[in-house]
Design an enzyme around this catalytic site. Structure first.
Site, PDB file in Angstrom:
ATOM      1  N   GLY A  93     -18.239  23.800  83.161  1.00  0.00           N
ATOM      2  CA  GLY A  93     -18.632  24.386  81.885  1.00  0.00           C
ATOM      3  C   GLY A  93     -18.590  25.890  81.793  1.00  0.00           C
ATOM      4  O   GLY A  93     -18.820  26.442  80.711  1.00  0.00           O
ATOM      5  N   ARG A 145      -5.228  22.036  71.835  1.00  0.00           N
ATOM      6  CA  ARG A 145      -6.530  22.684  71.647  1.00  0.00           C
ATOM      7  C   ARG A 145      -6.694  23.376  70.291  1.00  0.00           C
ATOM      8  O   ARG A 145      -7.742  23.230  69.665  1.00  0.00           O
ATOM      9  CB  ARG A 145      -6.843  23.648  72.797  1.00  0.00           C
ATOM     10  CG  ARG A 145      -6.891  22.945  74.169  1.00  0.00           C
ATOM     11  CD  ARG A 145      -7.436  23.845  75.268  1.00  0.00           C
ATOM     12  NE  ARG A 145      -8.843  24.128  75.039  1.00  0.00           N
ATOM     13  CZ  ARG A 145      -9.324  25.234  74.541  1.00  0.00           C
ATOM     14  NH1 ARG A 145      -8.524  26.224  74.239  1.00  0.00           N
ATOM     15  NH2 ARG A 145     -10.614  25.364  74.332  1.00  0.00           N
ATOM     16  N   CYS A 184       5.257  16.534  62.653  1.00  0.00           N
ATOM     17  CA  CYS A 184       5.009  16.220  61.248  1.00  0.00           C
ATOM     18  C   CYS A 184       3.539  16.020  60.940  1.00  0.00           C
ATOM     19  O   CYS A 184       3.094  14.903  60.648  1.00  0.00           O
ATOM     20  CB  CYS A 184       5.802  14.980  60.867  1.00  0.00           C
ATOM     21  SG  CYS A 184       7.539  15.222  61.195  1.00  0.00           S
ATOM     22  N   GLU A 185       2.765  17.078  61.074  1.00  0.00           N
ATOM     23  CA  GLU A 185       1.327  17.070  60.769  1.00  0.00           C
ATOM     24  C   GLU A 185       0.985  18.474  60.302  1.00  0.00           C
ATOM     25  O   GLU A 185       1.424  19.446  60.921  1.00  0.00           O
ATOM     26  CB  GLU A 185       0.482  16.832  62.033  1.00  0.00           C
ATOM     27  CG  GLU A 185       0.745  15.560  62.782  1.00  0.00           C
ATOM     28  CD  GLU A 185      -0.096  14.384  62.287  1.00  0.00           C
ATOM     29  OE1 GLU A 185      -1.027  14.605  61.484  1.00  0.00           O
ATOM     30  OE2 GLU A 185       0.208  13.261  62.702  1.00  0.00           O
ATOM     31  N   TYR A 221      -6.715  22.086  80.156  1.00  0.00           N
ATOM     32  CA  TYR A 221      -6.650  21.189  78.994  1.00  0.00           C
ATOM     33  C   TYR A 221      -5.411  21.480  78.138  1.00  0.00           C
ATOM     34  O   TYR A 221      -5.446  21.388  76.919  1.00  0.00           O
ATOM     35  CB  TYR A 221      -7.950  21.274  78.166  1.00  0.00           C
ATOM     36  CG  TYR A 221      -9.173  21.052  79.025  1.00  0.00           C
ATOM     37  CD1 TYR A 221      -9.495  19.774  79.471  1.00  0.00           C
ATOM     38  CD2 TYR A 221      -9.975  22.118  79.442  1.00  0.00           C
ATOM     39  CE1 TYR A 221     -10.577  19.571  80.306  1.00  0.00           C
ATOM     40  CE2 TYR A 221     -11.058  21.920  80.276  1.00  0.00           C
ATOM     41  CZ  TYR A 221     -11.360  20.644  80.711  1.00  0.00           C
ATOM     42  OH  TYR A 221     -12.428  20.449  81.543  1.00  0.00           O
TER      43      TYR A 221
HETATM   44  C1  LIG Z   1     -14.992  18.035  82.063  1.00  0.00           C
HETATM   45  C2  LIG Z   1     -15.966  18.034  83.173  1.00  0.00           C
HETATM   46  C3  LIG Z   1     -16.068  19.135  84.038  1.00  0.00           C
HETATM   47  C4  LIG Z   1     -15.278  20.403  83.844  1.00  0.00           C
HETATM   48  O1  LIG Z   1     -15.607  21.094  82.698  1.00  0.00           O
HETATM   49  P1  LIG Z   1     -15.073  22.595  82.461  1.00  0.00           P
HETATM   50  O2  LIG Z   1     -15.672  22.999  81.184  1.00  0.00           O
HETATM   51  O3  LIG Z   1     -13.583  22.521  82.404  1.00  0.00           O
HETATM   52  O4  LIG Z   1     -15.538  23.418  83.601  1.00  0.00           O
HETATM   53  C5  LIG Z   1     -16.950  19.049  85.085  1.00  0.00           C
HETATM   54  N1  LIG Z   1     -17.703  17.939  85.297  1.00  0.00           N
HETATM   55  C6  LIG Z   1     -17.628  16.862  84.488  1.00  0.00           C
HETATM   56  C7  LIG Z   1     -18.460  15.685  84.763  1.00  0.00           C
HETATM   57  C8  LIG Z   1     -16.761  16.874  83.402  1.00  0.00           C
HETATM   58  O5  LIG Z   1     -16.712  15.812  82.591  1.00  0.00           O
END
Ligand SMILES: *Cc1c(COP(=O)(O)O)cnc(C)c1O
Length: 401
Positions: free
Chosen positions: A225, A298, A328-329, A357
């Protein structure tokens, strides 16, 4: 020719480029702030699952966080040691659980009591003890995009504290389960350290309560995260991030596990796309390129911003435009209302921060071939996934004609 244009010329477009030296740098910076404790950095494979990227992670000493048995198999194939592989996700099938247990990976992250029962039955059948971790939902708002926020009770992820306690007690008394870890993952692209601190505090207290019940948690997994800079957002200072987790842990003797995806690869990746035409509809300027939402979703899916640069046009006057693909969107765009110089057929646009991603979320929509991926390392470039051909794309259907 400039660097990116030369690579586009060599490998064709659209194209993903990953700077492996930057990945090394980001990995080391994170490992460094954790150095006061035992730590294991498990790369979130879903953010970029190219085998050569995973092999690079193995070389750096990383483990992997996987959300399907396919990802577990990728990690093993790329040389990630089994004792550094975690299997997470809300919906694991029986065959996935079985294969993960047969492969003797570090642990399965469980997200419900029902799932724990399945794991217990399967482990018993195989005659093994399943090392498990429980994903606790601390009910904390990471203040990110709702699609990538996962730590609130309204999300499908994890279990609340009371359920977690019951699960740990059940696991401790089971001959087929070994509760070794605790886990949270509250969302993605988080740019404030406080949600991490709050979640770590809540879970560290739970670890202390469990200790009193003689349940000894060895792995404290703070999920992924960590946000990166796409536009002008402030990002987390890694030092503060580590310190706030250390503060929550106090004297607990646990191995800190972290599962970054975006942080490790996001801004180490570039998406190269070629200008096809410029087009004016009334007063609106569109730059039509050969890359599209099927290659990089994204912007369409999350209204995400990716900076776009053009080499060799410095000093030319810019004007507002939308950068759109051939799909085509109406939702097929890479950028809206950004300033770009006047462009010509075959100019190369560099879409930045596309390492996470990007390719992994790409598809064959509109029967577009998935693009090639290239690694940059020590001043050299090499192909790490060839561009798909039409034959590749139809291979699984052709025999049924
Ligand atoms: C997606 C995910 C991550 C990685 O998330 P990031 O935002 O890319 O760092 C880590 N742990 C779990 C369980 C996830 O689903």
């Amino acid at each position: 020719m400039t660097k990116f244009s030369a690579l586009a010329h060599t490998y064709g477009t659209p194209l993903y480029l990953y700077d492996f030296d930057s990945i090394t740098h980001k990995f080391s910076a994170l490992k460094d702030v954790f150095k006061a404790r035992k730590s294991l950095i498990c790369f979130a494979v879903k953010s970029n699952s190219n085998l050569s990227v995973l092999k690079h992670m193995a070389h750096l000493g990383a483990g992997c966080d996987c959300v399907s048995i396919g990802e577990v198999k990728r990690a093993l194939l790329a040389g990630i040691p089994k004792y550094k592989i975690i299997f997470s996700g809300v919906g694991k099938r029986d065959d996935e659980i079985e294969e993960a247990l047969r492969n003797d990976i570090l642990m399965l992250n469980l997200e419900s009591e029902e799932e724990m029962k399945r794991v217990e039955i399967i482990a018993q059948k195989l005659g093994v003890v399943a090392r498990i971790s429980i994903r606790v939902n601390p009910n904390i708002d990471p203040k990110t995009h709702p699609y990538i926020s996962t730590g609130l009770h309204e999300n499908k992820f994890g279990v609340d504290i009371e359920s977690a306690k019951r699960m740990y007690i059940h696991a401790k008394n089971s001959a087929s389960l070994d509760p070794v870890g605790i886990h949270f993952h509250i969302g993605s692209q988080i740019t404030d350290v406080n949600p991490f601190k709050e979640a770590a505090d809540v879970l560290a207290n739970l670890v202390r309560n469990l200790k009193a019940l003689k349940i000894d948690i060895k792995f404290f997994d703070v999920g992924g995260g960590i946000g990166i800079q796409y536009k002008e957002e402030e990002t987390i200072a890694l030092y503060d991030y580590a310190q706030s987790i250390f503060a929550a842990l106090g004297g607990l003797d646990v191995t800190l596990v972290c599962e970054p995806g975006r942080y490790l690869v996001g801004d180490c990746g570039y998406f190269l796309t070629k200008v096809l035409y410029e087009k004016y509809n009334g007063f609106k300027r569109f730059v039509i390129v050969d890359g599209a939402m099927n290659d990089l979703i994204r912007p369409s899916l999350y209204q995400a911003y990716h900076a776009i640069e053009v080499e060799g046009k410095e000093g030319t006057e810019k004007s507002l435009c939308d950068v759109v693909g051939p799909v085509c969107e109406s939702g097929d765009f890479l950028a809206k209302n950004i300033e770009l110089p006047a462009l010509e057929h075959d100019d190369i646009l560099v879409v930045k921060s596309a390492g996470a991603y990007g390719f992994t979320m790409s598809s064959n929509y509109n029967t577009r071939m998935r693009v090639a991926e290239v690694a940059l390392e020590n001043g050299e470039d090499r192909l790490i996934r060839r561009r798909e051909t039409f034959e590749d794309v139809i291979a699984l259907e052709k025999e049924y004609l």
